[in-house]
Design an enzyme around this catalytic site. Structure first.
Site, PDB file in Angstrom:
ATOM      1  N   THR A   1      35.785  52.415  40.293  1.00  0.00           N
ATOM      2  CA  THR A   1      35.859  53.965  40.324  1.00  0.00           C
ATOM      3  C   THR A   1      36.232  54.617  39.207  1.00  0.00           C
ATOM      4  O   THR A   1      36.085  55.766  38.965  1.00  0.00           O
ATOM      5  CB  THR A   1      37.107  54.057  41.560  1.00  0.00           C
ATOM      6  OG1 THR A   1      38.317  53.581  40.978  1.00  0.00           O
ATOM      7  CG2 THR A   1      36.793  53.841  42.745  1.00  0.00           C
ATOM      8  N   SER A   5      28.399  51.959  34.555  1.00  0.00           N
ATOM      9  CA  SER A   5      27.064  52.144  34.477  1.00  0.00           C
ATOM     10  C   SER A   5      26.166  51.552  35.394  1.00  0.00           C
ATOM     11  O   SER A   5      24.804  51.569  35.202  1.00  0.00           O
ATOM     12  CB  SER A   5      26.578  51.869  32.872  1.00  0.00           C
ATOM     13  OG  SER A   5      27.398  50.929  32.713  1.00  0.00           O
ATOM     14  N   ILE A   7      26.161  48.162  36.570  1.00  0.00           N
ATOM     15  CA  ILE A   7      25.365  46.992  36.236  1.00  0.00           C
ATOM     16  C   ILE A   7      26.225  45.810  36.919  1.00  0.00           C
ATOM     17  O   ILE A   7      27.388  45.877  36.784  1.00  0.00           O
ATOM     18  CB  ILE A   7      25.471  46.468  34.668  1.00  0.00           C
ATOM     19  CG1 ILE A   7      24.590  47.721  33.934  1.00  0.00           C
ATOM     20  CG2 ILE A   7      24.929  45.259  34.563  1.00  0.00           C
ATOM     21  CD1 ILE A   7      24.787  47.537  32.489  1.00  0.00           C
ATOM     22  N   HIS A   9      27.059  42.577  36.565  1.00  0.00           N
ATOM     23  CA  HIS A   9      26.741  41.598  35.393  1.00  0.00           C
ATOM     24  C   HIS A   9      26.553  40.154  35.991  1.00  0.00           C
ATOM     25  O   HIS A   9      27.153  39.990  37.125  1.00  0.00           O
ATOM     26  CB  HIS A   9      27.925  41.557  34.544  1.00  0.00           C
ATOM     27  CG  HIS A   9      28.104  42.826  33.946  1.00  0.00           C
ATOM     28  ND1 HIS A   9      27.425  43.347  32.692  1.00  0.00           N
ATOM     29  CD2 HIS A   9      28.818  44.016  34.127  1.00  0.00           C
ATOM     30  CE1 HIS A   9      27.635  44.397  32.233  1.00  0.00           C
ATOM     31  NE2 HIS A   9      28.791  44.960  32.961  1.00  0.00           N
ATOM     32  N   VAL A 132      50.912  56.388  43.133  1.00  0.00           N
ATOM     33  CA  VAL A 132      51.638  55.097  43.166  1.00  0.00           C
ATOM     34  C   VAL A 132      52.790  55.243  41.915  1.00  0.00           C
ATOM     35  O   VAL A 132      52.447  55.399  40.855  1.00  0.00           O
ATOM     36  CB  VAL A 132      50.691  54.121  43.070  1.00  0.00           C
ATOM     37  CG1 VAL A 132      51.558  52.615  43.160  1.00  0.00           C
ATOM     38  CG2 VAL A 132      50.068  54.092  44.547  1.00  0.00           C
TER      39      VAL A 132
HETATM   40  C1  LIG Z   1      32.173  53.542  30.604  1.00  0.00           C
HETATM   41  C2  LIG Z   1      32.321  52.387  31.393  1.00  0.00           C
HETATM   42  C3  LIG Z   1      31.120  51.822  31.920  1.00  0.00           C
HETATM   43  C4  LIG Z   1      31.440  50.529  32.609  1.00  0.00           C
HETATM   44  N1  LIG Z   1      30.269  49.964  33.234  1.00  0.00           N
HETATM   45  C5  LIG Z   1      30.382  48.741  34.087  1.00  0.00           C
HETATM   46  C6  LIG Z   1      29.196  48.318  34.600  1.00  0.00           C
HETATM   47  O1  LIG Z   1      28.173  48.731  34.502  1.00  0.00           O
HETATM   48  N2  LIG Z   1      29.611  47.073  35.337  1.00  0.00           N
HETATM   49  C7  LIG Z   1      30.775  46.533  35.470  1.00  0.00           C
HETATM   50  O2  LIG Z   1      31.067  45.649  36.232  1.00  0.00           O
HETATM   51  N3  LIG Z   1      31.993  47.329  35.133  1.00  0.00           N
HETATM   52  C8  LIG Z   1      31.624  48.314  34.172  1.00  0.00           C
HETATM   53  N4  LIG Z   1      32.880  48.818  33.666  1.00  0.00           N
HETATM   54  C9  LIG Z   1      34.179  48.330  33.883  1.00  0.00           C
HETATM   55  C10 LIG Z   1      34.785  48.767  35.246  1.00  0.00           C
HETATM   56  O3  LIG Z   1      34.780  50.122  35.143  1.00  0.00           O
HETATM   57  C11 LIG Z   1      35.900  48.226  35.301  1.00  0.00           C
HETATM   58  O4  LIG Z   1      36.019  46.804  35.299  1.00  0.00           O
HETATM   59  C12 LIG Z   1      36.518  48.580  37.110  1.00  0.00           C
HETATM   60  O5  LIG Z   1      36.533  49.976  37.197  1.00  0.00           O
HETATM   61  C13 LIG Z   1      37.827  47.950  37.364  1.00  0.00           C
HETATM   62  O6  LIG Z   1      37.908  48.375  38.578  1.00  0.00           O
HETATM   63  P1  LIG Z   1      39.483  48.526  39.448  1.00  0.00           P
HETATM   64  O7  LIG Z   1      39.287  48.757  40.767  1.00  0.00           O
HETATM   65  O8  LIG Z   1      40.307  47.165  38.896  1.00  0.00           O
HETATM   66  O9  LIG Z   1      40.222  49.556  38.612  1.00  0.00           O
HETATM   67  P2  LIG Z   1      39.799  51.160  38.206  1.00  0.00           P
HETATM   68  O10 LIG Z   1      38.381  51.398  38.372  1.00  0.00           O
HETATM   69  O11 LIG Z   1      40.460  51.645  37.009  1.00  0.00           O
HETATM   70  O12 LIG Z   1      40.655  51.809  39.452  1.00  0.00           O
HETATM   71  C14 LIG Z   1      41.991  52.131  39.556  1.00  0.00           C
HETATM   72  C15 LIG Z   1      41.951  53.425  40.326  1.00  0.00           C
HETATM   73  O13 LIG Z   1      43.554  53.799  40.288  1.00  0.00           O
HETATM   74  C16 LIG Z   1      43.752  54.920  39.957  1.00  0.00           C
HETATM   75  N5  LIG Z   1      45.270  55.043  39.660  1.00  0.00           N
HETATM   76  C17 LIG Z   1      45.434  54.726  38.304  1.00  0.00           C
HETATM   77  N6  LIG Z   1      47.151  54.992  38.512  1.00  0.00           N
HETATM   78  C18 LIG Z   1      47.357  55.364  39.534  1.00  0.00           C
HETATM   79  C19 LIG Z   1      48.724  55.704  40.161  1.00  0.00           C
HETATM   80  N7  LIG Z   1      49.760  55.700  39.687  1.00  0.00           N
HETATM   81  N8  LIG Z   1      48.584  56.219  41.498  1.00  0.00           N
HETATM   82  C20 LIG Z   1      47.453  56.278  42.345  1.00  0.00           C
HETATM   83  N9  LIG Z   1      46.292  55.923  41.486  1.00  0.00           N
HETATM   84  C21 LIG Z   1      46.005  55.616  40.320  1.00  0.00           C
HETATM   85  C22 LIG Z   1      42.605  55.467  39.041  1.00  0.00           C
HETATM   86  O14 LIG Z   1      42.623  57.107  39.103  1.00  0.00           O
HETATM   87  C23 LIG Z   1      41.498  54.764  39.147  1.00  0.00           C
HETATM   88  O15 LIG Z   1      40.698  55.440  39.966  1.00  0.00           O
HETATM   89  C24 LIG Z   1      32.903  50.041  32.982  1.00  0.00           C
HETATM   90  C25 LIG Z   1      33.757  50.689  32.272  1.00  0.00           C
HETATM   91  C26 LIG Z   1      33.744  51.974  31.514  1.00  0.00           C
HETATM   92  C27 LIG Z   1      34.651  52.538  31.111  1.00  0.00           C
END
Ligand SMILES: Cc1cc2nc3c(=O)[nH]c(=O)nc-3n(C[C@H](O)[C@H](O)[C@H](O)COP(=O)(O)OP(=O)(O)OC[C@H]3O[C@@H](n4cnc5c(N)ncnc54)[C@H](O)[C@@H]3O)c2cc1C
Length: 271
Positions: A1, A5, A7, A9, A132
């Site tokens: 979230t 992009s 992908i 991987h 949170v």
């Molecule tokens: C530009 C970019 C391109 C990328 N492209 C790819 C790709 O093509 N393929 C791929 O596999 N990965 C990609 N990644 C990596 C991918 O975004 C992350 O690995 C992934 O989003 C991690 O998921 P997550 O759910 O662990 O954390 P996050 O996606 O970071 O989700 C954490 C969520 O928690 C919320 N949050 C944070 N703190 C709090 C709080 N205190 N209270 C409530 N909510 C909170 C945040 O707003 C966020 O929505 C990319 C990253 C970036 C920056």
């Protein structure tokens, strides 16, 4: 979230031993069946990492080795001829490529929404507008029961707070009621004092006046208190917790089996 992009991987560039390296290939292999169940849209189009000189060809070999350590299958280094036969549109200066037929792509929004919908279908309650503030393992049994206690702070959008504030403000009727009661109280007190001190007024009339004063004064004070307490309020502190829980209705005909009968829930319905 957070950022994406789109992908999916294959897992050849993740640092061996890292959590990503552990789960990337396994996750990659789940996407086709996950898409059949949740229908978010997935293409297994494969990927090519291009090399333009000998130094970069060396990097391709390192990536290949990493991939093998991470358990990634089907990796292959293509020479120039193989590369252009497979994909004639790549940059004409490319001399080699690392190919992974298992890399793919998704629309990240559709994917994240599909996961959220499916979680709700399985009984998860979505609670939006929360920050949170703490996460703690529930103590108790030796290893706990796997539960966590989540501390959170409600966060309400400006428009919501504003609508609550408007709802609490005195309207025309309340203002008019307040003014008339205040006016009649003032008049009654003025008349009452006059009548109470007037020796020509008999005792019963004096008592009637006194009762009227007390009743109107109470009403007047009540109106003033009500008026003073009608200012802006932060809604969240007043709303029962249950009412802040958003539930998404199960799609009509949905059976969780992913058999294709269920219809998608729109983002608007979800929020
Ligand atoms: C530009 C970019 C391109 C990328 N492209 C790819 C790709 O093509 N393929 C791929 O596999 N990965 C990609 N990644 C990596 C991918 O975004 C992350 O690995 C992934 O989003 C991690 O998921 P997550 O759910 O662990 O954390 P996050 O996606 O970071 O989700 C954490 C969520 O928690 C919320 N949050 C944070 N703190 C709090 C709080 N205190 N209270 C409530 N909510 C909170 C945040 O707003 C966020 O929505 C990319 C990253 C970036 C920056």
């Amino acid at each position: 979230t957070k950022g994406n992009s789109g992908i999916v991987h294959a897992g050849y560039d993740d640092k061996p031993g890292s959590v990503r390296a552990k789960y990337c290939w396994r996750g990659n292999q789940m996407f086709a069946s996950l898409d059949r169940e949740l229908r978010f849209g997935y293409q297994r189009n494969g990927s090519l990492v291009l090399a333009f000189n000998d130094h970069e060809v060396k990097t391709l070999r390192e990536l290949l080795k990493r991939g093998e350590i991470n358990g990634v299958e089907n990796l292959q280094i293509l020479n120039r001829e193989e590369l252009f036969e497979l994909e004639p549109s790549v940059h004409p200066d490319a001399i080699a490529a690392l190919r992974s037929p298992d890399a793919g792509n998704v629309i990240p929004y559709e994917y994240a929404i599909a996961l959220a919908e499916n979680a709700v279908d399985n009984g998860v309650e979505v609670r939006i507008r929360r920050e949170v503030t703490s996460i703690q393992k529930v103590r108790g049994k030796k290893d706990g029961d796997g539960s966590f206690e989540i501390g959170m702070r409600h966060w309400e959008p400006e428009e919501y707070v504003e609508s609550q504030r408007r709802g609490k403000q005195p309207n025309v009727v309340r203002r008019a009621t307040f003014c008339s009661i205040a006016l009649s109280t003032t008049v009654a007190i003025g008349m009452g004092i006059y009548m109470l001190l007037d020796p020509k007024v008999d005792a019963k009339a004096k008592m009637d006046t006194l009762y009227t004063i007390v009743a109107l004064a109470c009403a007047g004070f009540g109106a003033v208190y009500n008026y003073l307490n009608s200012g802006p309020k932060i809604a969240s502190s007043k709303i029962p917790f249950d009412q802040l829980v958003e539930r998404v209705p199960r799609p009509e005909g949905g059976d969780n089996s992913g058999g294709g009968a269920s219809k998608k829930v729109s983002v608007e319905e979800m929020l």
